[in-house]
Motif scaffolding. Structure first.
Motif, PDB file in Angstrom:
ATOM      1  N   THR A 122       0.829  -1.201   0.000  1.00 21.87           N
ATOM      2  CA  THR A 122       0.000   0.000   0.000  1.00 21.87           C
ATOM      3  C   THR A 122       0.862   1.250   0.000  1.00 21.87           C
ATOM      4  OG1 THR A 122      -1.736  -1.135   1.202  1.00 21.87           O
ATOM      5  CG2 THR A 122      -1.781   1.258   1.241  1.00 21.87           C
ATOM      6  N   ALA A 123       1.856   1.244   0.867  1.00 13.88           N
ATOM      7  CA  ALA A 123       2.732   2.409   0.922  1.00 13.88           C
ATOM      8  C   ALA A 123       3.491   2.581  -0.377  1.00 13.88           C
ATOM      9  CB  ALA A 123       3.706   2.248   2.089  1.00 13.88           C
ATOM     10  N   ALA A 124       3.969   1.466  -0.895  1.00 11.23           N
ATOM     11  CA  ALA A 124       4.718   1.543  -2.147  1.00 11.23           C
ATOM     12  C   ALA A 124       3.828   1.971  -3.299  1.00 11.23           C
ATOM     13  CB  ALA A 124       5.353   0.191  -2.441  1.00 11.23           C
ATOM     14  N   LEU A 125       2.579   1.493  -3.289  1.00  6.91           N
ATOM     15  CA  LEU A 125       1.656   1.883  -4.351  1.00  6.91           C
ATOM     16  C   LEU A 125       1.374   3.369  -4.286  1.00  6.91           C
ATOM     17  CD1 LEU A 125      -0.970  -0.985  -4.382  1.00  6.91           C
ATOM     18  CD2 LEU A 125       0.566  -0.346  -6.236  1.00  6.91           C
ATOM     19  N   SER A 126       1.259   3.867  -3.094  1.00  8.85           N
ATOM     20  CA  SER A 126       1.030   5.295  -2.955  1.00  8.85           C
ATOM     21  C   SER A 126       2.179   6.073  -3.573  1.00  8.85           C
ATOM     22  CB  SER A 126       0.886   5.654  -1.475  1.00  8.85           C
ATOM     23  OG  SER A 126       0.778   7.047  -1.319  1.00  8.85           O
ATOM     24  N   ALA A 127       3.358   5.596  -3.295  1.00  5.69           N
ATOM     25  CA  ALA A 127       4.535   6.263  -3.862  1.00  5.69           C
ATOM     26  C   ALA A 127       4.576   6.102  -5.366  1.00  5.69           C
ATOM     27  CB  ALA A 127       5.790   5.672  -3.244  1.00  5.69           C
ATOM     28  N   ALA A 128       4.285   4.893  -5.839  1.00  5.56           N
ATOM     29  CA  ALA A 128       4.333   4.644  -7.278  1.00  5.56           C
ATOM     30  C   ALA A 128       3.278   5.456  -8.001  1.00  5.56           C
ATOM     31  CB  ALA A 128       4.145   3.159  -7.559  1.00  5.56           C
ATOM     32  N   CYS A 168      13.144   4.536  -8.211  1.00  9.41           N
ATOM     33  CA  CYS A 168      13.226   3.666  -9.384  1.00  9.41           C
ATOM     34  C   CYS A 168      11.893   3.758 -10.086  1.00  9.41           C
ATOM     35  CB  CYS A 168      13.513   2.229  -8.966  1.00  9.41           C
ATOM     36  SG  CYS A 168      13.735   1.104 -10.347  1.00  9.41           S
ATOM     37  N   LEU A 169      11.889   4.283 -11.251  1.00  5.75           N
ATOM     38  CA  LEU A 169      10.602   4.486 -11.902  1.00  5.75           C
ATOM     39  C   LEU A 169      10.719   4.351 -13.414  1.00  5.75           C
ATOM     40  CD1 LEU A 169      10.678   7.611 -13.214  1.00  5.75           C
ATOM     41  CD2 LEU A 169      10.628   8.161 -10.799  1.00  5.75           C
ATOM     42  N   THR A 182      11.394  -4.762  -2.680  1.00  4.20           N
ATOM     43  CA  THR A 182      10.467  -5.542  -3.492  1.00  4.20           C
ATOM     44  C   THR A 182       9.151  -4.806  -3.663  1.00  4.20           C
ATOM     45  OG1 THR A 182      11.458  -7.605  -2.785  1.00  4.20           O
ATOM     46  CG2 THR A 182       9.201  -7.714  -3.590  1.00  4.20           C
ATOM     47  N   ALA A 183       8.631  -4.287  -2.573  1.00  4.44           N
ATOM     48  CA  ALA A 183       7.332  -3.614  -2.639  1.00  4.44           C
ATOM     49  C   ALA A 183       7.374  -2.413  -3.577  1.00  4.44           C
ATOM     50  CB  ALA A 183       6.896  -3.178  -1.247  1.00  4.44           C
ATOM     51  N   ASP A 184       8.476  -1.699  -3.563  1.00  3.61           N
ATOM     52  CA  ASP A 184       8.589  -0.535  -4.448  1.00  3.61           C
ATOM     53  C   ASP A 184       8.621  -0.961  -5.911  1.00  3.61           C
ATOM     54  OD1 ASP A 184       8.658   1.160  -2.304  1.00  3.61           O
ATOM     55  OD2 ASP A 184      10.830   1.170  -2.177  1.00  3.61           O
ATOM     56  N   ASP A 185       9.407  -1.989  -6.173  1.00 11.31           N
ATOM     57  CA  ASP A 185       9.531  -2.479  -7.538  1.00 11.31           C
ATOM     58  C   ASP A 185       8.184  -3.011  -8.029  1.00 11.31           C
ATOM     59  OD1 ASP A 185      11.045  -2.976  -9.804  1.00 11.31           O
ATOM     60  OD2 ASP A 185      11.393  -5.054  -9.233  1.00 11.31           O
ATOM     61  N   TYR A 237       5.632  -1.586 -10.955  1.00 11.50           N
ATOM     62  CA  TYR A 237       5.089  -2.417 -12.035  1.00 11.50           C
ATOM     63  C   TYR A 237       3.573  -2.268 -12.102  1.00 11.50           C
ATOM     64  CZ  TYR A 237       3.495  -6.365 -14.701  1.00 11.50           C
ATOM     65  OH  TYR A 237       2.839  -7.127 -15.626  1.00 11.50           O
ATOM     66  N   VAL A 238       2.919  -2.354 -10.943  1.00 10.67           N
ATOM     67  CA  VAL A 238       1.457  -2.251 -10.912  1.00 10.67           C
ATOM     68  C   VAL A 238       1.008  -0.900 -11.460  1.00 10.67           C
ATOM     69  CG1 VAL A 238      -0.569  -2.173  -9.407  1.00 10.67           C
ATOM     70  CG2 VAL A 238       1.218  -3.884  -9.005  1.00 10.67           C
TER      71      VAL A 238
END
Lengths: 276, 166
Positions: A54-60, A222-223, B4-7, B11-12
């Motif tokens: 969830t946190a990573a998705l927010s960032a992504a 990383c994007l 991993t979660a960031d990567d 992707y998502v």
């Protein structure tokens, strides 16, 4: 008798059910709370606690929203003259020669209740908080971009607030709400050391960026694509912009952001970055 | 090193729309597509180390999605036959073209899941018969057979078929 064009038209009708910017709440709900496997953390020797998706998705999502163009602009701090900016196609859009007018709802910026102490970065987290909160409060409405819909955690209300420092050298996006609130800043020109590209990053490693994600400071992103959308409102020097528990203050000496809830933050200019 | 979660999240964020569109074309139902994609993303996260190191991670996830669709559909079909969803409509002259496409959508829904998967992979994703076979884990001859039968079932004029494998 139908032919292949009818088949493709049928595919297109199905495909149209998913708009370009659709973020499925079903997917979001399913991914909420997922944590990295302990084995993955162990292999990397990561010092951070398990990171939720969830946190990573927010960032992504934040990065995706801001990943439109790459900008190459002028220096922050003592150089207010923008060099120019380049988008992904190599074109060089013009930047305003002088700071644009204050956004709607922005109070006068002459009132600075806590001026920068000789340009020195705050020494402690408490100093940072006092300093950031000492800037002239600025209404967020003038910095919000786009809109959002209820039930879409990846573009949570009230949306994304973006700003650019008057020098044009730092572009930031503040987004999310409550526990997912985050800020990411891209420093265009810098001389400070940056973290190396992680071996796991097969995309674009933006080493100079700084973020507060899930209340913690992280460096580098990383994007995919190219950062950043340069079309954001200038946050005048001396002003503090709030978004949830986050606050960022723009000053000619450095930009500083802090999560008032976790007391973590950073201060950055072209030559130096300090984290708290 | 990148978390991993960031990567995974990157992707998502980058592929969610493409995966959902592929899934909705594959299964013909937006809600089911969201279920399929969410199931597959959870599985992909659990084995992200493998996915992330694959030569083509999107192809890897797409293969997971197709296989999940085929097996999931098997269970789903027992509860809710596709054919029941199709409503015959009176067709006016003006709506002839749309009606033909509706009929095509209905025909797609009636296809056996593997035939439909082959047709979607080949004509929507643009995969060759070899690539389609690799995705489905079957022989190219089987793919050609599914294509032929699927197009015949859809009554698509096979003589206009282009040759994407060439």
């Amino acid at each position: 008798m139908p032919d292949l064009s009818d088949l493709w038209a049928a595919f297109a009708r199905l495909e149209a059910e998913i708009p370009d910017d659709y973020r499925s709440p079903v997917i979001q709900d399913r991914l909420a709370g997922l944590r990295e496997p302990a084995s993955a953390r162990g292999r990397r020797g990561c010092t951070r606690n398990s990171r939720t998706v969830t946190a990573a998705l927010s960032a992504a999502a934040a990065v995706a929203a801001l990943t439109v163009m790459v900008t190459v602009m002028g220096d922050h701090a003592d150089d207010r003259t923008p060099i120019g900016n380049h988008n992904a196609t190599g074109q060089v859009p013009s930047l305003p020669a002088s700071p644009p007018p204050s956004p709607v709802g922005t109070p006068p910026t002459s009132v600075i209740t806590h001026p920068a102490p000789n340009g020195a970065m705050p020494a402690t987290a408490s100093d940072l908080i006092d300093y950031v909160q000492g800037g002239a409060p600025t209404a967020e409405v003038g910095y919000q971009q786009g809109s959002s819909q209820a039930g879409q955690p990846m573009r949570p209300r009230p949306g994304i607030a973006e700003f650019t420092t008057p020098s044009g050298n730092i572009v930031c996006g503040m987004m999310g709400a409550a526990s997912t609130v985050s800020v990411t800043c891209l420093v265009i020109q810098h001389t400070y050391p940056t973290p190396p590209t992680p071996s796991s990053c097969h995309l674009n490693w933006v080493a100079s960026s700084l973020s507060i994600l899930s209340g913690e400071v992280s460096r580098g992103l990383c994007l995919g694509g190219e950062p950043f959308d340069p079309i954001s409102t200038v946050l005048p020097y001396g002003s503090t912009l709030r978004h949830g528990s986050l606050a960022c203050r723009s000053e000619s000496a450095f930009l500083s952001c802090v999560d008032l809830a976790t007391r973590h933050g950073f201060a950055v200019n072209r030559a130096e970055v300090r984290t708290y | 090193m990148r978390l991993t979660a960031d990567d995974f999240a990157a992707y998502v964020a980058a592929h969610q729309t493409a995966l959902l569109r592929f899934a909705v074309v594959l299964c013909g139902d937006r809600h089911l597509a969201e279920e399929l994609v969410s199931d597959v993303l959870v599985k992909a996260f659990e084995r992200w180390t493998d996915v992330a190191t694959a030569d083509h991670r999107h192809a890897y996830v797409r293969r997971m999605l197709v296989n999940h669709y085929i097996s999931w559909q098997r269970k789903w079909a027992r509860q809710r036959p596709y054919g029941d969803e199709i409503v015959d409509c009176a067709v006016s002259d003006r709506a002839h073209e749309l009606a033909e496409r509706d009929a095509l959508l209905a025909g797609l829904r009636r296809l056996p899941r593997q035939q439909r998967a082959v047709i979607v992979l080949h004509f929507y994703e643009g995969l060759s018969t070899d690539e389609t076979a690799e995705t489905l884990g079957c022989r190219p001859g089987t793919v050609r057979s599914h294509l032929s039968r699927g197009l015949a079932a859809l009554r698509i004029d096979y003589t206009q078929r282009e040759a994407p494998d060439a």
